[in-house]
Design a protein around this motif. Structure first.
Motif, mmCIF file in Angstrom:
data_model
loop_
_atom_site.group_PDB
_atom_site.id
_atom_site.type_symbol
_atom_site.label_atom_id
_atom_site.label_comp_id
_atom_site.label_asym_id
_atom_site.label_seq_id
_atom_site.Cartn_x
_atom_site.Cartn_y
_atom_site.Cartn_z
ATOM 1 N N ALA A 1 -28.772 -5.816 -6.757
ATOM 2 C CA ALA A 1 -27.425 -5.856 -6.169
ATOM 3 C C ALA A 1 -27.418 -5.193 -4.802
ATOM 4 O O ALA A 1 -26.787 -5.691 -3.852
ATOM 5 C CB ALA A 1 -26.435 -5.176 -7.113
ATOM 6 N N LYS A 2 -28.121 -4.082 -4.672
ATOM 7 C CA LYS A 2 -28.190 -3.387 -3.401
ATOM 8 C C LYS A 2 -28.895 -4.254 -2.351
ATOM 9 O O LYS A 2 -28.445 -4.341 -1.189
ATOM 10 C CB LYS A 2 -28.928 -2.066 -3.563
ATOM 11 C CG LYS A 2 -28.953 -1.216 -2.297
ATOM 12 C CD LYS A 2 -29.643 0.121 -2.571
ATOM 13 C CE LYS A 2 -29.669 0.982 -1.299
ATOM 14 N NZ LYS A 2 -30.313 2.299 -1.552
ATOM 15 N N ALA A 3 -29.972 -4.895 -2.772
ATOM 16 C CA ALA A 3 -30.725 -5.746 -1.837
ATOM 17 C C ALA A 3 -29.892 -6.932 -1.359
ATOM 18 O O ALA A 3 -30.078 -7.416 -0.244
ATOM 19 C CB ALA A 3 -32.002 -6.240 -2.513
ATOM 20 N N ARG A 4 -28.964 -7.358 -2.184
ATOM 21 C CA ARG A 4 -28.105 -8.491 -1.806
ATOM 22 C C ARG A 4 -26.793 -8.048 -1.179
ATOM 23 O O ARG A 4 -25.910 -8.864 -0.919
ATOM 24 C CB ARG A 4 -27.833 -9.351 -3.049
ATOM 25 C CG ARG A 4 -29.097 -10.027 -3.604
ATOM 26 C CD ARG A 4 -28.780 -10.838 -4.844
ATOM 27 N NE ARG A 4 -27.915 -11.985 -4.558
ATOM 28 C CZ ARG A 4 -28.355 -13.169 -4.151
ATOM 29 N NH1 ARG A 4 -29.654 -13.382 -3.985
ATOM 30 N NH2 ARG A 4 -27.522 -14.162 -3.928
ATOM 31 N N GLY A 5 -26.660 -6.737 -0.952
ATOM 32 C CA GLY A 5 -25.490 -6.229 -0.269
ATOM 33 C C GLY A 5 -24.226 -6.216 -1.091
ATOM 34 O O GLY A 5 -23.114 -6.307 -0.542
ATOM 35 N N VAL A 6 -24.386 -6.099 -2.426
ATOM 36 C CA VAL A 6 -23.212 -6.073 -3.312
ATOM 37 C C VAL A 6 -22.475 -4.750 -3.127
ATOM 38 O O VAL A 6 -23.077 -3.662 -3.132
ATOM 39 C CB VAL A 6 -23.644 -6.259 -4.762
ATOM 40 C CG1 VAL A 6 -22.451 -6.041 -5.714
ATOM 41 C CG2 VAL A 6 -24.237 -7.642 -4.964
ATOM 42 N N PRO B 1 -19.322 -11.336 -11.991
ATOM 43 C CA PRO B 1 -18.545 -10.532 -11.041
ATOM 44 C C PRO B 1 -19.413 -9.745 -10.060
ATOM 45 O O PRO B 1 -18.946 -9.381 -8.979
ATOM 46 C CB PRO B 1 -17.758 -9.572 -11.950
ATOM 47 C CG PRO B 1 -17.684 -10.273 -13.263
ATOM 48 C CD PRO B 1 -18.998 -10.976 -13.385
ATOM 49 N N ILE B 2 -20.669 -9.497 -10.412
ATOM 50 C CA ILE B 2 -21.574 -8.750 -9.530
ATOM 51 C C ILE B 2 -22.201 -9.671 -8.494
ATOM 52 O O ILE B 2 -22.163 -9.398 -7.286
ATOM 53 C CB ILE B 2 -22.695 -8.065 -10.348
ATOM 54 C CG1 ILE B 2 -22.102 -7.120 -11.396
ATOM 55 C CG2 ILE B 2 -23.649 -7.309 -9.423
ATOM 56 C CD1 ILE B 2 -23.139 -6.585 -12.373
ATOM 57 N N LEU C 1 -28.437 -17.889 -9.425
ATOM 58 C CA LEU C 1 -29.065 -16.589 -9.653
ATOM 59 C C LEU C 1 -28.544 -15.964 -10.953
ATOM 60 O O LEU C 1 -29.320 -15.417 -11.745
ATOM 61 C CB LEU C 1 -28.795 -15.650 -8.485
ATOM 62 C CG LEU C 1 -29.256 -14.188 -8.676
ATOM 63 C CD1 LEU C 1 -30.770 -14.119 -8.816
ATOM 64 C CD2 LEU C 1 -28.767 -13.321 -7.513
ATOM 65 N N VAL C 2 -27.245 -16.054 -11.177
ATOM 66 C CA VAL C 2 -26.660 -15.519 -12.402
ATOM 67 C C VAL C 2 -27.273 -16.191 -13.627
ATOM 68 O O VAL C 2 -27.598 -15.532 -14.620
ATOM 69 C CB VAL C 2 -25.123 -15.690 -12.392
ATOM 70 C CG1 VAL C 2 -24.542 -15.467 -13.785
ATOM 71 C CG2 VAL C 2 -24.495 -14.722 -11.403
ATOM 72 N N GLU C 3 -27.451 -17.509 -13.561
ATOM 73 C CA GLU C 3 -28.058 -18.232 -14.680
ATOM 74 C C GLU C 3 -29.473 -17.723 -14.947
ATOM 75 O O GLU C 3 -29.867 -17.531 -16.101
ATOM 76 C CB GLU C 3 -28.089 -19.736 -14.389
ATOM 77 C CG GLU C 3 -26.738 -20.419 -14.476
ATOM 78 C CD GLU C 3 -26.235 -20.512 -15.907
ATOM 79 O OE1 GLU C 3 -27.061 -20.584 -16.841
ATOM 80 O OE2 GLU C 3 -25.001 -20.493 -16.101
#
Length: 211
Positions: A203-208, A149-150, A162-164
């Motif tokens: 997450a911040k770096a990926r704009g989540v 979900p993130i 990436l999740v894997e």
């Protein structure tokens, strides 16, 4: 001890089986699987060798049964990420991982057993390898569930990859903490904050949203 064919297991039979498995868990923690002899199991459990062979066939059968019971106990002990679906994705991960580490701090012998098995030749026995694979696949699946979900809410292939990778890293973190806990007394819970900071930074770096 002889049981009639087709009869239900007696309470005494179940108790002796559990006594042997409890003894095996303690002995593997102390000596490792290779260092544990059937005579040690007899002394620790207070049961004769005939009971061990009756229930498990041989020493490897004891290990296979112990791993199977460990899988069941881990499954019952560990929270599922889905239990926290009412929370925002990052908070959901944090709450799940905190609860999981608390569970491991309460029963560190679970992962210690898996680490002890992983360094011995018995890991290649089919009965052992299959159960260990189930335990590890279950852990990996929980990490994927917690992280998706993130980082991959829309199911994009790149994001799922990436999740894997992060799920492998998360599982490796708890593997390593099993060693640190055993040798250095490092608790699982003490590392929650550092790991979550890394996740939040990524997450911040990926704009989540919400990072």
């Amino acid at each position: 001890m002889v049981r009639e064919s087709g009869s239900a297991p007696t309470a005494a039979g179940l108790s002796s089986r559990d006594d042997i498995l409890n003894a095996a868990r303690a002995l593997i923690g102390e000596k490792g699987y290779d260092g544990m002899a059937v005579s040690d199991l007899c002394a620790k459990s207070g049961l004769p060798a005939s009971s061990i062979y009756y229930h498990f066939g041989n020493k490897l059968g004891v290990l296979a049964a112990l791993l199977e019971r460990t899988f069941e106990e881990l499954h019952a002990l560990f929270p599922s990420p889905s239990a926290f679906d009412h929370l925002a994705p990052l908070e959901r991960l944090e709450t799940w991982f905190t609860a999981a580490c608390k569970s491991l701090d309460e029963r560190p012998d679970y992962l210690r057993l898996l680490v002890a098995v992983a360094v011995g030749p018995q890991k290649d026995a089919e009965a052992v390898r299959a159960t260990v694979r189930r335990i590890r696949d279950n852990a990996h699946g929980s990490w994927v569930d917690a992280l998706t979900p993130i980082f991959a809410p829309d199911g994009a292939e790149e994001d799922k990859a990436l999740v894997e990778e992060l799920a492998v890293l998360g599982r490796a973190l708890t593997d390593g903490l099993a060693v640190s806990n055993s040798f250095d007394g490092v608790s699982y819970s003490s590392e929650v904050g550092a790991f979550l900071s890394l996740v939040r930074s990524l997450a911040k770096a990926r704009g989540v949203a919400g990072a």
